[in-house]
Design a protein around this motif. Structure first.
Motif, short mmCIF file in Angstrom:
data_model
loop_
_atom_site.label_atom_id
_atom_site.label_comp_id
_atom_site.label_asym_id
_atom_site.label_seq_id
_atom_site.Cartn_x
_atom_site.Cartn_y
_atom_site.Cartn_z
N ARG A 14 31.33 56.68 36.68
CA ARG A 14 31.50 55.53 37.56
C ARG A 14 32.82 55.46 38.32
O ARG A 14 33.05 54.52 39.06
CB ARG A 14 31.33 54.24 36.74
N TRP A 15 33.72 56.44 38.13
CA TRP A 15 35.03 56.40 38.78
C TRP A 15 34.91 56.30 40.30
O TRP A 15 35.51 55.42 40.92
CB TRP A 15 35.87 57.62 38.39
N ALA A 16 34.15 57.18 40.92
CA ALA A 16 34.05 57.20 42.38
C ALA A 16 33.47 55.90 42.95
O ALA A 16 34.05 55.33 43.88
CB ALA A 16 33.25 58.41 42.85
N PRO A 17 32.35 55.38 42.42
CA PRO A 17 31.84 54.11 42.95
C PRO A 17 32.82 52.95 42.75
O PRO A 17 32.96 52.10 43.63
CB PRO A 17 30.55 53.87 42.17
N LEU A 18 33.49 52.93 41.61
CA LEU A 18 34.48 51.86 41.38
C LEU A 18 35.64 51.98 42.36
O LEU A 18 36.13 50.97 42.87
CB LEU A 18 34.99 51.90 39.93
N LEU A 19 36.07 53.20 42.63
CA LEU A 19 37.17 53.41 43.57
C LEU A 19 36.78 53.00 44.98
O LEU A 19 37.58 52.40 45.70
CB LEU A 19 37.62 54.87 43.53
N ARG A 29 43.96 52.79 49.63
CA ARG A 29 43.51 53.76 48.62
C ARG A 29 44.39 53.74 47.36
O ARG A 29 43.90 53.77 46.25
CB ARG A 29 43.49 55.15 49.25
N HIS A 30 45.71 53.68 47.54
CA HIS A 30 46.62 53.73 46.40
C HIS A 30 46.53 52.45 45.56
O HIS A 30 46.51 52.52 44.32
CB HIS A 30 48.05 53.98 46.87
N SER A 31 46.45 51.33 46.22
CA SER A 31 46.28 50.06 45.48
C SER A 31 44.93 50.05 44.77
O SER A 31 44.81 49.51 43.68
CB SER A 31 46.37 48.87 46.43
N ALA A 32 43.92 50.65 45.40
CA ALA A 32 42.59 50.72 44.80
C ALA A 32 42.62 51.55 43.52
O ALA A 32 42.01 51.17 42.51
CB ALA A 32 41.59 51.30 45.79
N GLU A 33 43.33 52.67 43.55
CA GLU A 33 43.43 53.49 42.34
C GLU A 33 44.12 52.71 41.22
O GLU A 33 43.67 52.77 40.06
CB GLU A 33 44.19 54.78 42.64
N ASP A 34 45.18 51.99 41.56
CA ASP A 34 45.86 51.16 40.56
C ASP A 34 44.92 50.10 40.01
O ASP A 34 44.88 49.86 38.79
CB ASP A 34 47.09 50.49 41.16
N LEU A 35 44.16 49.47 40.89
CA LEU A 35 43.23 48.42 40.47
C LEU A 35 42.17 48.97 39.52
O LEU A 35 41.87 48.36 38.49
CB LEU A 35 42.58 47.77 41.69
N VAL A 36 41.61 50.14 39.84
CA VAL A 36 40.58 50.73 38.97
C VAL A 36 41.19 51.09 37.62
O VAL A 36 40.58 50.85 36.57
CB VAL A 36 39.93 51.96 39.64
N GLN A 37 42.39 51.63 37.63
CA GLN A 37 43.03 51.99 36.36
C GLN A 37 43.29 50.75 35.51
O GLN A 37 43.02 50.75 34.30
CB GLN A 37 44.32 52.75 36.62
N GLU A 38 43.81 49.67 36.13
CA GLU A 38 44.03 48.43 35.38
C GLU A 38 42.72 47.88 34.83
O GLU A 38 42.66 47.40 33.70
CB GLU A 38 44.68 47.38 36.28
N THR A 39 41.69 47.97 35.64
CA THR A 39 40.36 47.49 35.23
C THR A 39 39.86 48.28 34.03
O THR A 39 39.37 47.70 33.04
CB THR A 39 39.37 47.62 36.40
N LEU A 40 39.97 49.59 34.09
CA LEU A 40 39.48 50.42 33.00
C LEU A 40 40.31 50.25 31.72
O LEU A 40 39.76 50.33 30.62
CB LEU A 40 39.43 51.89 33.44
#
Length: 172
Positions: A14-19, A29-40
């Motif tokens: 699910r990494w790509a769809p969440l990103l 993009r960079h804030s999105a990666e941070d957001l997905v990491q915090e979410t996970l």
């Protein structure tokens, strides 16, 4: 150990769809990666209690909530994406589509996080009003009103999009 393996498999799948969703929510993009990491990270803390059948909905709810929470905490700081014209990670596209995409991205960044979240849930993820309300943790009427307000604001911020999408609809 089985929980960790299940979580690892979920992240790989699910990494790509969440990103992609996070990129739409944050506009960067960079804030999105941070957001997905915090979410996970948050999801991993309680993964043993997550029903595998509803794991995606559980994680997306965290994603939307974290997106709005991050905005609340950082709203007094300068916007890190101000002045950017979009990400090049999506690959080459015909120039007219790029112009539309950049205009839409700039207009979406100027919406409130809640309005962005509602539009992403409703139109990007193609959810019904009821499904979007469940994911966002609000009432169906809130989804309806936020959608209406967000679309009105988009029409003001980027009136040229109405012409572009109107032409496409007329051609169908």
């Amino acid at each position: 150990m089985a929980d960790r393996e299940a979580f690892d498999a979920f992240v790989r799948e699910r990494w790509a769809p969440l990103l992609r969703t996070a990129t739409l929510l944050t506009g960067d993009r960079h804030s999105a990666e941070d957001l997905v990491q915090e979410t996970l990270i948050r999801a991993a803390q309680h993964w043993n209690r997550v029903d595998p059948a509803t794991a995606d909905a559980y994680v997306r709810r965290i994603l939307y909530t974290r997106s709005v929470d991050a905005w609340r905490w950082r709203r007094h700081q300068p916007d890190p994406v101000e002045g950017r014209e979009g990400d090049s990670h999506l690959g080459p596209q015909p120039s007219d589509e790029v112009d539309v995409r950049l205009t839409l991205a700039a207009a979406l960044r100027r919406l409130t996080p809640r309005q962005r979240a509602v539009l992403v849930a409703r139109f990007y993820e193609d959810r019904t009003e009821v499904q979007a309300a469940k994911v966002l943790g609000c009432s169906v009427n809130t989804v309806k009103s936020q959608t209406r307000h967000a679309l009105e604001r988009l029409r003001v911020l980027a009136p040229e999009l109405a012409d572009t999408f109107g032409r496409k609809e007329a051609a169908r």
